[in-house]
Motif scaffolding. Structure first.
Motif, PDB file in Angstrom:
ATOM      1  N   TYR A 121     -12.789  13.316   4.499  1.00 54.87           N
ATOM      2  CA  TYR A 121     -12.982  12.499   3.308  1.00 54.87           C
ATOM      3  C   TYR A 121     -12.384  11.122   3.530  1.00 54.87           C
ATOM      4  O   TYR A 121     -11.254  11.005   4.011  1.00 54.87           O
ATOM      5  CB  TYR A 121     -12.314  13.137   2.090  1.00 54.87           C
ATOM      6  N   GLY A 122     -13.145  10.090   3.200  1.00 59.02           N
ATOM      7  CA  GLY A 122     -12.632   8.732   3.223  1.00 59.02           C
ATOM      8  C   GLY A 122     -12.401   8.292   1.783  1.00 59.02           C
ATOM      9  O   GLY A 122     -13.294   8.409   0.952  1.00 59.02           O
ATOM     10  N   CYS A 123     -11.202   7.831   1.483  1.00 62.74           N
ATOM     11  CA  CYS A 123     -10.872   7.428   0.109  1.00 62.74           C
ATOM     12  C   CYS A 123     -10.590   5.934   0.069  1.00 62.74           C
ATOM     13  O   CYS A 123      -9.783   5.431   0.859  1.00 62.74           O
ATOM     14  CB  CYS A 123      -9.647   8.169  -0.401  1.00 62.74           C
ATOM     15  N   ARG A 124     -11.240   5.265  -0.853  1.00 66.96           N
ATOM     16  CA  ARG A 124     -10.930   3.855  -1.100  1.00 66.96           C
ATOM     17  C   ARG A 124     -10.227   3.794  -2.448  1.00 66.96           C
ATOM     18  O   ARG A 124     -10.690   4.395  -3.423  1.00 66.96           O
ATOM     19  CB  ARG A 124     -12.208   3.010  -1.159  1.00 66.96           C
ATOM     20  N   ILE A 125      -9.120   3.050  -2.490  1.00 62.14           N
ATOM     21  CA  ILE A 125      -8.335   2.984  -3.718  1.00 62.14           C
ATOM     22  C   ILE A 125      -8.399   1.558  -4.269  1.00 62.14           C
ATOM     23  O   ILE A 125      -8.120   0.596  -3.548  1.00 62.14           O
ATOM     24  CB  ILE A 125      -6.864   3.393  -3.466  1.00 62.14           C
ATOM     25  N   PHE A 126      -8.783   1.466  -5.536  1.00 63.75           N
ATOM     26  CA  PHE A 126      -8.926   0.154  -6.168  1.00 63.75           C
ATOM     27  C   PHE A 126      -7.859  -0.021  -7.248  1.00 63.75           C
ATOM     28  O   PHE A 126      -7.540   0.926  -7.960  1.00 63.75           O
ATOM     29  CB  PHE A 126     -10.315   0.009  -6.788  1.00 63.75           C
ATOM     30  N   TYR A 127      -7.345  -1.248  -7.342  1.00 64.45           N
ATOM     31  CA  TYR A 127      -6.304  -1.549  -8.332  1.00 64.45           C
ATOM     32  C   TYR A 127      -6.785  -2.664  -9.250  1.00 64.45           C
ATOM     33  O   TYR A 127      -7.665  -3.442  -8.884  1.00 64.45           O
ATOM     34  CB  TYR A 127      -5.011  -2.000  -7.637  1.00 64.45           C
ATOM     35  N   LYS A 128      -6.157  -2.730 -10.413  1.00 62.68           N
ATOM     36  CA  LYS A 128      -6.416  -3.854 -11.326  1.00 62.68           C
ATOM     37  C   LYS A 128      -5.992  -5.140 -10.641  1.00 62.68           C
ATOM     38  O   LYS A 128      -4.976  -5.182  -9.956  1.00 62.68           O
ATOM     39  CB  LYS A 128      -5.569  -3.687 -12.593  1.00 62.68           C
ATOM     40  N   GLU A 129      -6.753  -6.204 -10.828  1.00 64.82           N
ATOM     41  CA  GLU A 129      -6.363  -7.515 -10.295  1.00 64.82           C
ATOM     42  C   GLU A 129      -5.302  -8.127 -11.220  1.00 64.82           C
ATOM     43  O   GLU A 129      -5.379  -7.928 -12.427  1.00 64.82           O
ATOM     44  CB  GLU A 129      -7.576  -8.438 -10.221  1.00 64.82           C
ATOM     45  N   PRO A 130      -4.312  -8.843 -10.678  1.00 66.53           N
ATOM     46  CA  PRO A 130      -4.097  -9.069  -9.248  1.00 66.53           C
ATOM     47  C   PRO A 130      -3.557  -7.815  -8.572  1.00 66.53           C
ATOM     48  O   PRO A 130      -2.657  -7.176  -9.104  1.00 66.53           O
ATOM     49  CB  PRO A 130      -3.045 -10.180  -9.241  1.00 66.53           C
ATOM     50  N   ARG A 131      -4.136  -7.487  -7.451  1.00 70.24           N
ATOM     51  CA  ARG A 131      -3.750  -6.288  -6.721  1.00 70.24           C
ATOM     52  C   ARG A 131      -2.297  -6.409  -6.254  1.00 70.24           C
ATOM     53  O   ARG A 131      -1.909  -7.414  -5.669  1.00 70.24           O
ATOM     54  CB  ARG A 131      -4.667  -6.140  -5.509  1.00 70.24           C
ATOM     55  N   PRO A 132      -1.468  -5.379  -6.518  1.00 66.77           N
ATOM     56  CA  PRO A 132      -0.068  -5.448  -6.078  1.00 66.77           C
ATOM     57  C   PRO A 132       0.011  -5.503  -4.549  1.00 66.77           C
ATOM     58  O   PRO A 132      -0.870  -4.969  -3.872  1.00 66.77           O
ATOM     59  CB  PRO A 132       0.544  -4.145  -6.597  1.00 66.77           C
ATOM     60  N   ALA A 133       1.057  -6.134  -4.022  1.00 69.01           N
ATOM     61  CA  ALA A 133       1.197  -6.287  -2.568  1.00 69.01           C
ATOM     62  C   ALA A 133       1.662  -4.982  -1.936  1.00 69.01           C
ATOM     63  O   ALA A 133       2.412  -4.223  -2.532  1.00 69.01           O
ATOM     64  CB  ALA A 133       2.192  -7.387  -2.259  1.00 69.01           C
ATOM     65  N   GLY A 134       1.174  -4.712  -0.753  1.00 67.61           N
ATOM     66  CA  GLY A 134       1.683  -3.595   0.036  1.00 67.61           C
ATOM     67  C   GLY A 134       1.224  -2.214  -0.399  1.00 67.61           C
ATOM     68  O   GLY A 134       1.779  -1.224   0.039  1.00 67.61           O
ATOM     69  N   VAL A 135       0.229  -2.132  -1.276  1.00 69.62           N
ATOM     70  CA  VAL A 135      -0.222  -0.818  -1.741  1.00 69.62           C
ATOM     71  C   VAL A 135      -1.234  -0.220  -0.773  1.00 69.62           C
ATOM     72  O   VAL A 135      -1.891  -0.929  -0.022  1.00 69.62           O
ATOM     73  CB  VAL A 135      -0.871  -0.911  -3.143  1.00 69.62           C
ATOM     74  N   VAL A 136      -1.342   1.101  -0.802  1.00 65.42           N
ATOM     75  CA  VAL A 136      -2.292   1.789   0.060  1.00 65.42           C
ATOM     76  C   VAL A 136      -3.704   1.619  -0.502  1.00 65.42           C
ATOM     77  O   VAL A 136      -3.923   1.743  -1.703  1.00 65.42           O
ATOM     78  CB  VAL A 136      -1.911   3.287   0.233  1.00 65.42           C
ATOM     79  N   GLU A 137      -4.650   1.227   0.372  1.00 66.03           N
ATOM     80  CA  GLU A 137      -6.013   0.952  -0.082  1.00 66.03           C
ATOM     81  C   GLU A 137      -7.033   1.926   0.484  1.00 66.03           C
ATOM     82  O   GLU A 137      -8.165   1.993   0.021  1.00 66.03           O
ATOM     83  CB  GLU A 137      -6.418  -0.465   0.325  1.00 66.03           C
TER      84      GLU A 137
END
Ligand SMILES: [Zn+2]
Length: 194
Positions: A121-137
């Motif tokens: 499984y390939g997982c893409r993780i999206f965050y609310k903008e502005p995207r926090p620094a250093g998070v797993v994507e």
């Protein structure tokens, strides 16, 4: 009061010597247990207040150099060096201050895609903008329960969340496949499911 140049120079050298004798934590500080931060070189450990004092030490050395040294070339070099050290330590502190925010960042959406050729499984993780620094994507994990559950002990809460969601999707797909039905290859988890 004007102090003789020779005296100034030796004083600065002694100060620089003091700095060098103590570890400068030149590789920065790492997150340790609880609210402690640790130097990987000398293993000294301190909390965020301690980091603040460490920054202030550098500021004090720089200020003292400014008040002592007349405008000669050597003094200039010393001042620049001490100023650089102030900037470096501040940068280390700012990065550490940002860590708690990074750790609590919640994904906005997770896209899981099954890759049949890699059986993963390939997982893409999206965050609310502005995207926090250093998070797993992005996280890739083998399509087997034991692989997926290994992620459950990851120190990053987002990776642990991924483990939960992929397990859910994998269980759903396995059930369909067992009944001979075609299983979907992708699943989107939205914020209300996370
Ligand atoms: Zn150190």
């Amino acid at each position: 009061m004007r102090v003789a140049q020779g005296w100034e120079r030796s004083t600065i050298l002694v100060r620089m010597g003091d700095l060098v004798e103590n570890c400068l934590h030149s590789e920065g500080l790492r997150i340790s247990t609880g609210s402690e931060y640790r130097c990987p070189l000398c293993a000294e450990s301190m909390d965020l207040d301690g980091v603040g004092r460490w920054v202030q030490d550098a500021e004090r050395s720089r200020d003292e150099a400014y008040s002592m040294v007349e405008g000669d070339g050597f003094g200039e070099i010393v001042r620049e060096e001490l100023q650089r050290e102030v900037y470096r330590r501040r940068r280390v502190m700012y990065e550490l201050e940002n860590v708690p925010r990074m750790m609590t960042a919640r994904p906005e959406m997770i896209l899981v895609i099954y890759d049949a050729t890699k059986a993963s499984y390939g997982c893409r993780i999206f965050y609310k903008e502005p995207r926090p620094a250093g998070v797993v994507e992005q996280v890739d994990v083998g399509a087997a329960f034991e692989r997926i559950l290994e992620l459950r002990s990851d120190p990053d809460p987002v990776v642990r969340l991924i483990s939960e969601k992929v397990e859910e999707f994998h269980a759903f797909r396995s059930k369909l496949a067992a009944g001979g039905a075609p299983a979907p290859e992708r699943r989107v988890f939205y914020a209300n499911e996370l």
